[in-house]
Design a protein around this motif. Sequence first.
Motif, PDB file in Angstrom:
ATOM      1  N   LYS A   1      45.434  56.257   7.415  1.00 43.55           N
ATOM      2  CA  LYS A   1      46.548  55.046   6.466  1.00 43.55           C
ATOM      3  C   LYS A   1      47.777  55.105   8.069  1.00 43.55           C
ATOM      4  O   LYS A   1      48.218  56.190   8.885  1.00 43.55           O
ATOM      5  CB  LYS A   1      47.369  56.202   6.324  1.00 43.55           C
ATOM      6  CG  LYS A   1      46.535  55.955   4.874  1.00 43.55           C
ATOM      7  CD  LYS A   1      47.064  57.192   3.548  1.00 43.55           C
ATOM      8  CE  LYS A   1      46.105  57.268   1.951  1.00 43.55           C
ATOM      9  NZ  LYS A   1      45.276  56.422   1.446  1.00 43.55           N
ATOM     10  N   ILE A   2      48.315  53.552   8.168  1.00 43.36           N
ATOM     11  CA  ILE A   2      49.695  53.723   9.233  1.00 43.36           C
ATOM     12  C   ILE A   2      50.100  53.237   8.054  1.00 43.36           C
ATOM     13  O   ILE A   2      49.985  52.299   7.571  1.00 43.36           O
ATOM     14  CB  ILE A   2      48.952  52.740   9.691  1.00 43.36           C
ATOM     15  CG1 ILE A   2      47.834  53.484  11.137  1.00 43.36           C
ATOM     16  CG2 ILE A   2      50.874  52.221  11.032  1.00 43.36           C
ATOM     17  CD1 ILE A   2      47.304  52.140  12.031  1.00 43.36           C
ATOM     18  N   TYR A   3      51.750  53.845   7.527  1.00 42.48           N
ATOM     19  CA  TYR A   3      52.252  53.635   6.841  1.00 42.48           C
ATOM     20  C   TYR A   3      53.685  51.962   7.795  1.00 42.48           C
ATOM     21  O   TYR A   3      54.312  53.686   8.588  1.00 42.48           O
ATOM     22  CB  TYR A   3      52.775  53.960   5.588  1.00 42.48           C
ATOM     23  CG  TYR A   3      51.882  54.663   5.426  1.00 42.48           C
ATOM     24  CD1 TYR A   3      51.316  54.238   3.996  1.00 42.48           C
ATOM     25  CD2 TYR A   3      51.702  57.054   4.923  1.00 42.48           C
ATOM     26  CE1 TYR A   3      50.670  55.062   2.478  1.00 42.48           C
ATOM     27  CE2 TYR A   3      50.895  56.910   4.056  1.00 42.48           C
ATOM     28  CZ  TYR A   3      50.630  56.444   2.819  1.00 42.48           C
ATOM     29  OH  TYR A   3      49.000  57.111   2.166  1.00 42.48           O
ATOM     30  N   VAL A   4      54.133  51.879   7.274  1.00 46.47           N
ATOM     31  CA  VAL A   4      54.779  50.611   8.444  1.00 46.47           C
ATOM     32  C   VAL A   4      56.425  50.372   7.640  1.00 46.47           C
ATOM     33  O   VAL A   4      56.283  49.775   6.142  1.00 46.47           O
ATOM     34  CB  VAL A   4      54.722  49.225   9.229  1.00 46.47           C
ATOM     35  CG1 VAL A   4      55.755  49.694   9.756  1.00 46.47           C
ATOM     36  CG2 VAL A   4      53.567  49.973  10.044  1.00 46.47           C
ATOM     37  N   VAL A   5      57.744  51.491   7.624  1.00 46.22           N
ATOM     38  CA  VAL A   5      58.465  50.916   6.110  1.00 46.22           C
ATOM     39  C   VAL A   5      59.771  50.906   6.996  1.00 46.22           C
ATOM     40  O   VAL A   5      60.841  51.160   7.888  1.00 46.22           O
ATOM     41  CB  VAL A   5      58.806  52.557   5.679  1.00 46.22           C
ATOM     42  CG1 VAL A   5      59.588  52.115   4.740  1.00 46.22           C
ATOM     43  CG2 VAL A   5      57.847  52.773   5.084  1.00 46.22           C
TER      44      VAL A   5
ATOM     45  N   MET B   1      60.423  53.496   9.815  1.00 48.05           N
ATOM     46  CA  MET B   1      59.944  54.582   9.657  1.00 48.05           C
ATOM     47  C   MET B   1      58.913  54.162   9.871  1.00 48.05           C
ATOM     48  O   MET B   1      57.538  52.913  10.081  1.00 48.05           O
ATOM     49  CB  MET B   1      59.936  55.675   8.880  1.00 48.05           C
ATOM     50  CG  MET B   1      58.502  56.623   8.257  1.00 48.05           C
ATOM     51  SD  MET B   1      59.475  57.018   6.808  1.00 48.05           S
ATOM     52  CE  MET B   1      60.517  58.160   7.011  1.00 48.05           C
ATOM     53  N   VAL B   2      57.139  55.120  10.951  1.00 45.33           N
ATOM     54  CA  VAL B   2      55.658  54.747  10.803  1.00 45.33           C
ATOM     55  C   VAL B   2      55.143  56.130  10.741  1.00 45.33           C
ATOM     56  O   VAL B   2      55.941  57.108  11.169  1.00 45.33           O
ATOM     57  CB  VAL B   2      55.390  54.607  12.805  1.00 45.33           C
ATOM     58  CG1 VAL B   2      53.643  54.247  12.082  1.00 45.33           C
ATOM     59  CG2 VAL B   2      56.307  53.355  12.649  1.00 45.33           C
ATOM     60  N   VAL B   3      54.177  55.942   9.240  1.00 43.90           N
ATOM     61  CA  VAL B   3      53.862  57.543   9.325  1.00 43.90           C
ATOM     62  C   VAL B   3      52.072  57.178   9.077  1.00 43.90           C
ATOM     63  O   VAL B   3      51.713  55.863   8.972  1.00 43.90           O
ATOM     64  CB  VAL B   3      54.219  57.698   8.006  1.00 43.90           C
ATOM     65  CG1 VAL B   3      53.810  58.976   7.723  1.00 43.90           C
ATOM     66  CG2 VAL B   3      55.381  58.048   7.354  1.00 43.90           C
ATOM     67  N   ILE B   4      51.005  58.237  10.200  1.00 40.83           N
ATOM     68  CA  ILE B   4      50.310  57.708  10.321  1.00 40.83           C
ATOM     69  C   ILE B   4      49.401  59.597   9.515  1.00 40.83           C
ATOM     70  O   ILE B   4      50.051  60.537   9.623  1.00 40.83           O
ATOM     71  CB  ILE B   4      49.370  58.199  11.902  1.00 40.83           C
ATOM     72  CG1 ILE B   4      50.442  57.240  12.882  1.00 40.83           C
ATOM     73  CG2 ILE B   4      48.385  58.424  12.171  1.00 40.83           C
ATOM     74  CD1 ILE B   4      50.087  55.457  12.042  1.00 40.83           C
TER      75      ILE B   4
END
Length: 355
Positions: free
Chosen positions: A314-318, A323-326
């Motif tokens: 997962k790559i979440y981009v907010v 914010m970026v979450v990996i």
Amino acid sequence: MRKIFLLSLFAVSLFSCSSDSSSTPQEQMYFPPNDGSTTWETKTIAELGWNQNAVQPLLNYLELKHSKSFIILVNGRIVMENYFNGHSASTPWYWASAGKTLTATVTGIAQDEGLLNINNKVSDYIGTGWTSAPLAKENLITCKNLLSMNSGLNDALGDDVSPANLQYVADAGTRWAYHNVYVKLQDVVATASGQSWTNYFNTKLRDKIGMTGGAWINSGDGLSVYWSTSRNMARFGLLSLNKGKWNGTTIVNENYFNQATTTSQSINQAYGYLWWLNGKTSYHLPQTQFEFSGELIPNAPNDMYAALGKNDQKIYVVPSKKMVVIRMGDAADDVTMALSDFDETLWTKISALYQ
């Protein structure tokens, strides 16, 4: 029953949490150097004013759910970076379908360079006969259809993208179905550029943002899967947060990137150009033609867009949180597709950090 059914399919993840000043820092965006060093600025939970007591429950959950790595960036700086189950910062792992967004980005770069136009038919670049559809139907399929998952080709025949396995079901643009035929865009880029896909990708994207050491590995059936370290995945997430710009340099045109992270067709609101989109009023999932009401991940920020892959890559981009979450690892549960209740629970625990 609906919940169980959804979990068995696939999906995307994103944020629908509200934004506040404490979680939307105004400091300058940071980009790590491209020199191959391990240098990367950090920001502590305390400096952000986040809840330190929420950290350990999040880490415990990640380890329990077979994670190998987890990274949070805020304004480009590392806030959390954790490795589990024998994984390390130097260990490569596969992106699975999260890597589709790499193909979408490089297609945009090739268009920026005037090598192709996504509105042109695929056969303009790789010739006719790349499917087994009647010629008139094959010639309806544009590069944009491949980016948008509405090629009209049969999605029930597995991953093989040989012509015999790419069969006509509906006219391009009239049916949304998640399909690995998108990989033909790599052939389009290779032909249009006169280079191998790998060489064009490396010179135009990978090397420009310091994703050192990553590589496409052939997985059979005409498909390649991207492998890299978690920090390299985070670099791509940071590029995506900044809409195609890297430390002042445009890697891919911002207008194209905005299109890529906006609904790309009229059938599945939650899908752009190989990116999944949260915050829409309805969505479709792989392996079904049913339309579901509501957001993909109701407890994630509604401006989030995501690259999602099998076994919970997962790559979440907010953007609202900068914010970026990996997350990389094995499947969190028995569900191997990209969406499960893991996404919702994970975001509940992430949002506890800053709420």
